[in-house]
Design a protein around this motif. Structure first.
Motif, PDB file in Angstrom:
ATOM      1  N   GLU A 176      29.849  46.078  22.402  1.00 47.02           N
ATOM      2  CA  GLU A 176      28.985  44.870  22.069  1.00 47.02           C
ATOM      3  C   GLU A 176      28.207  44.533  23.341  1.00 47.02           C
ATOM      4  N   VAL A 177      26.708  44.418  23.202  1.00 52.98           N
ATOM      5  CA  VAL A 177      26.062  43.975  24.355  1.00 52.98           C
ATOM      6  C   VAL A 177      25.111  43.002  24.265  1.00 52.98           C
ATOM      7  N   GLY A 178      24.531  42.472  25.304  1.00 56.78           N
ATOM      8  CA  GLY A 178      23.437  41.726  25.405  1.00 56.78           C
ATOM      9  C   GLY A 178      22.788  41.700  26.606  1.00 56.78           C
ATOM     10  N   ASP A 179      21.872  40.801  27.094  1.00 57.88           N
ATOM     11  CA  ASP A 179      21.398  40.645  28.479  1.00 57.88           C
ATOM     12  C   ASP A 179      22.315  39.876  29.253  1.00 57.88           C
ATOM     13  N   ASP A 180      22.797  40.502  30.259  1.00 60.64           N
ATOM     14  CA  ASP A 180      23.704  40.065  31.385  1.00 60.64           C
ATOM     15  C   ASP A 180      22.988  38.930  32.219  1.00 60.64           C
ATOM     16  N   VAL A 181      21.691  39.213  32.574  1.00 62.03           N
ATOM     17  CA  VAL A 181      21.056  38.365  33.406  1.00 62.03           C
ATOM     18  C   VAL A 181      20.829  36.957  32.709  1.00 62.03           C
ATOM     19  N   TYR A 182      21.045  36.864  31.460  1.00 65.48           N
ATOM     20  CA  TYR A 182      21.025  35.601  30.599  1.00 65.48           C
ATOM     21  C   TYR A 182      22.465  35.201  30.627  1.00 65.48           C
ATOM     22  N   GLY A 183      23.488  35.967  30.965  1.00 64.49           N
ATOM     23  CA  GLY A 183      24.869  35.719  30.738  1.00 64.49           C
ATOM     24  C   GLY A 183      25.268  35.883  29.385  1.00 64.49           C
ATOM     25  N   GLU A 184      24.601  36.766  28.707  1.00 63.42           N
ATOM     26  CA  GLU A 184      24.794  36.927  27.203  1.00 63.42           C
ATOM     27  C   GLU A 184      25.629  38.179  26.734  1.00 63.42           C
ATOM     28  N   ASP A 185      26.189  39.104  27.708  1.00 61.09           N
ATOM     29  CA  ASP A 185      26.851  40.265  27.240  1.00 61.09           C
ATOM     30  C   ASP A 185      28.056  39.947  27.296  1.00 61.09           C
ATOM     31  N   PRO A 186      28.630  40.045  25.923  1.00 59.08           N
ATOM     32  CA  PRO A 186      30.091  39.506  25.633  1.00 59.08           C
ATOM     33  C   PRO A 186      30.950  40.560  26.145  1.00 59.08           C
ATOM     34  N   THR A 187      30.915  42.045  26.451  1.00 64.65           N
ATOM     35  CA  THR A 187      31.914  42.727  27.041  1.00 64.65           C
ATOM     36  C   THR A 187      31.742  42.430  28.634  1.00 64.65           C
ATOM     37  N   VAL A 188      30.731  42.297  29.164  1.00 62.21           N
ATOM     38  CA  VAL A 188      30.691  41.927  30.545  1.00 62.21           C
ATOM     39  C   VAL A 188      31.513  40.346  30.711  1.00 62.21           C
ATOM     40  N   ASN A 189      31.234  39.870  29.974  1.00 66.17           N
ATOM     41  CA  ASN A 189      31.844  38.411  29.993  1.00 66.17           C
ATOM     42  C   ASN A 189      33.603  38.525  29.974  1.00 66.17           C
ATOM     43  N   LEU A 190      33.671  39.210  28.879  1.00 70.44           N
ATOM     44  CA  LEU A 190      35.189  39.662  28.623  1.00 70.44           C
ATOM     45  C   LEU A 190      35.934  40.033  29.950  1.00 70.44           C
ATOM     46  N   LEU A 191      35.110  41.215  30.660  1.00 71.26           N
ATOM     47  CA  LEU A 191      35.716  42.075  31.604  1.00 71.26           C
ATOM     48  C   LEU A 191      35.952  40.961  32.873  1.00 71.26           C
ATOM     49  N   GLN A 192      34.791  40.318  33.142  1.00 72.36           N
ATOM     50  CA  GLN A 192      34.811  39.077  34.075  1.00 72.36           C
ATOM     51  C   GLN A 192      35.996  37.960  34.002  1.00 72.36           C
ATOM     52  N   GLU A 193      36.459  37.699  32.671  1.00 73.19           N
ATOM     53  CA  GLU A 193      37.247  36.597  32.443  1.00 73.19           C
ATOM     54  C   GLU A 193      38.701  37.133  32.658  1.00 73.19           C
ATOM     55  N   LYS A 194      38.787  38.642  32.222  1.00 75.36           N
ATOM     56  CA  LYS A 194      40.058  39.256  32.680  1.00 75.36           C
ATOM     57  C   LYS A 194      40.373  39.506  34.051  1.00 75.36           C
ATOM     58  N   ALA A 195      39.389  39.841  34.860  1.00 78.42           N
ATOM     59  CA  ALA A 195      39.292  40.032  36.195  1.00 78.42           C
ATOM     60  C   ALA A 195      39.749  38.654  37.035  1.00 78.42           C
ATOM     61  N   ALA A 196      39.065  37.639  36.536  1.00 80.36           N
ATOM     62  CA  ALA A 196      39.642  36.421  37.350  1.00 80.36           C
ATOM     63  C   ALA A 196      40.962  36.162  36.927  1.00 80.36           C
ATOM     64  N   LYS A 197      41.453  36.600  35.817  1.00 83.28           N
ATOM     65  CA  LYS A 197      42.973  36.343  35.474  1.00 83.28           C
ATOM     66  C   LYS A 197      43.663  37.008  36.274  1.00 83.28           C
ATOM     67  N   LEU A 198      43.237  38.425  36.392  1.00 83.03           N
ATOM     68  CA  LEU A 198      44.311  39.188  37.079  1.00 83.03           C
ATOM     69  C   LEU A 198      44.214  38.935  38.543  1.00 83.03           C
ATOM     70  N   MET A 199      43.376  38.356  39.133  1.00 85.37           N
ATOM     71  CA  MET A 199      43.174  38.045  40.551  1.00 85.37           C
ATOM     72  C   MET A 199      43.496  36.810  40.657  1.00 85.37           C
ATOM     73  N   GLY A 200      44.052  35.946  39.824  1.00 82.74           N
ATOM     74  CA  GLY A 200      44.508  34.646  40.101  1.00 82.74           C
ATOM     75  C   GLY A 200      43.456  33.748  40.245  1.00 82.74           C
ATOM     76  N   LYS A 201      42.201  34.088  40.252  1.00 83.08           N
ATOM     77  CA  LYS A 201      40.997  33.092  40.918  1.00 83.08           C
ATOM     78  C   LYS A 201      40.198  32.531  39.278  1.00 83.08           C
ATOM     79  N   GLU A 202      39.200  31.396  39.907  1.00 82.37           N
ATOM     80  CA  GLU A 202      38.687  30.724  38.861  1.00 82.37           C
ATOM     81  C   GLU A 202      37.954  31.608  38.068  1.00 82.37           C
ATOM     82  N   ARG A 203      36.844  32.514  38.848  1.00 81.62           N
ATOM     83  CA  ARG A 203      35.868  33.272  37.929  1.00 81.62           C
ATOM     84  C   ARG A 203      35.495  34.571  38.727  1.00 81.62           C
TER      85      ARG A 203
END
Ligand code: TLP
Length: 343
Positions: free
Chosen positions: A28-55
């Motif tokens: 599922e995709v969207g324009d990430d410059v608008y912050g609207e790509d759900p798959t990028v957002n999911l990956l970013q959330e997952k990465a933050a969690k794996l690294m123990g950081k806020e974002r």
């Protein structure tokens, strides 16, 4: 049929797995410059969690991740402490000077690892005519030190020495999951002492493109501006992020096998008098082979190429070997017998 080429030049040569291709097609995709790509957002959330950081923020490459981090942490004219054989210092085209206007101050480590006293000595005193030392950069695993991994205790010690003198700390964790597998810890424990950490999806993890930079909310808001400034604002990047999500799920658990295979290859090289390799120093998927005269590293690499094996000469006398998901036990057997009898 000709024997297949065994490519040990880098783990960056790995191609996406069939599951990655499927996930990319379905993403599922969207324009990430608008912050609207759900798959990028999911990956970013997952990465933050794996690294123990806020974002975290998704970027096209490890180089951009490192350089955006440096830009976030420094002002032009500042000094940045780097290890003498680090990637940030040697293989990023002087980008920290070109992009952030900072000076690297290089400190030679042993196996790529500095000591806390060296960090303290490298920090300039607070005198108005001196440049300010504002950032410490470490690398784990350390590429040119032959994939060595820095124990968590040492990175804590180095970061606390730096922080005590007012510096920020950045980790080039291009291969942080290799370090985590070798040290048998969670990646977030390795990332914990750092203000920012960059890791790559397109090295041993086999995704086609992409790296993540993780840190505080404030840092990543700034990183988003600098990513755009450097031309790294992507649009429907969910296609790439989808492969990254699969990489984290499917490929991270395989890294320990790459490490075992690298060690087996180093053991084979060590049996040849013309070559030098130390299997006890093989922590992860990278190791160096020193070539004794009259052989030289370039000739050695050419000789191996004729036998269907690719490696990277990194100096006149040293060649780098890197194992990865596409190197099987059978390949290791074939390369081992070539190494044992190489003359
Ligand atoms: N490493 C590549 C080459 O550039 C040498 C390789 O084949 O190992 N940090 C570290 C520790 C790296 O090893 C690399 C790439 C990077 C950063 C840069 O990542 P990219 O290539 O995505 O810009």
């Amino acid at each position: 049929m000709a024997e297949r080429i065994i490519d040990l030049r880098s783990d960056t040569v790995t191609k996406p797995t069939p599951r990655m291709r499927e996930a990319m097609a379905r993403a599922e995709v969207g324009d990430d410059v608008y912050g609207e790509d759900p798959t990028v957002n999911l990956l970013q959330e997952k990465a933050a969690k794996l690294m123990g950081k806020e974002r975290a923020i998704f970027l096209p490459s490890g180089t951009m991740g490192n350089q955006v981090a440096i830009k976030c942490h420094t002002q032009p004219g500042d000094e940045v402490i780097v290890e003498a054989s680090s990637h940030i210092f040697n293989y990023e085209l002087g980008a920290m000077s070109a992009i952030s206007g900072v000076l690297p101050r290089s400190v030679p480590g042993r196996d790529g690892m500095m000591e806390a006293s060296q960090v303290r000595e490298a920090v300039r005193p607070d005198i108005y005519y001196l440049s300010r030392t504002t950032l410490l950069c470490l690398e784990n695993t350390h590429n040119m030190a032959g994939g060595r991994c820095m124990p968590v205790g040492l990175s804590r010690e180095l970061c606390s020495a730096a922080r005590g003198l007012g510096l920020k700390c950045h980790l080039d964790g291009a291969r942080i999951f290799n370090a985590a597998a070798a040290l048998d810890v969670e990646a977030r424990e390795i990332a914990e002492p750092f203000d920012s950490v960059m890791f790559c999806l397109s090295k041993g993890l086999s995704a086609p493109v992409g790296s993540l930079l993780a840190g505080s909310e404030e840092l990543i808001v700034l990183a988003r501006r600098f990513r755009k400034m450097l031309g790294g604002g992507m649009r429907q990047a969910g296609i790439l992020a989808a492969a990254g999500l699969v990489a984290l799920e499917d490929v991270v658990p395989l890294l320990a096998d790459d490490h075992r295979r690298a060690r087996e290859l180093a053991e084979a090289a060590a049996q040849n008098d013309r070559l030098e390799a130390d299997p006890d120093k093989v922590d992860t998927n990278i190791f160096m082979v020193r070539v004794n005269p009259p052989l030289d590293a370039r000739g050695f690499a050419l000789g191996l190429r004729e036998k269907g094996v690719l490696v990277s000469p990194i100096s006149d006398s040293v060649a780098r070997f890197v194992t990865h998901r596409e190197i099987s036990d059978e390949d290791v057997g074939r390369v081992s017998s070539i190494l044992k009898s190489y003359s």
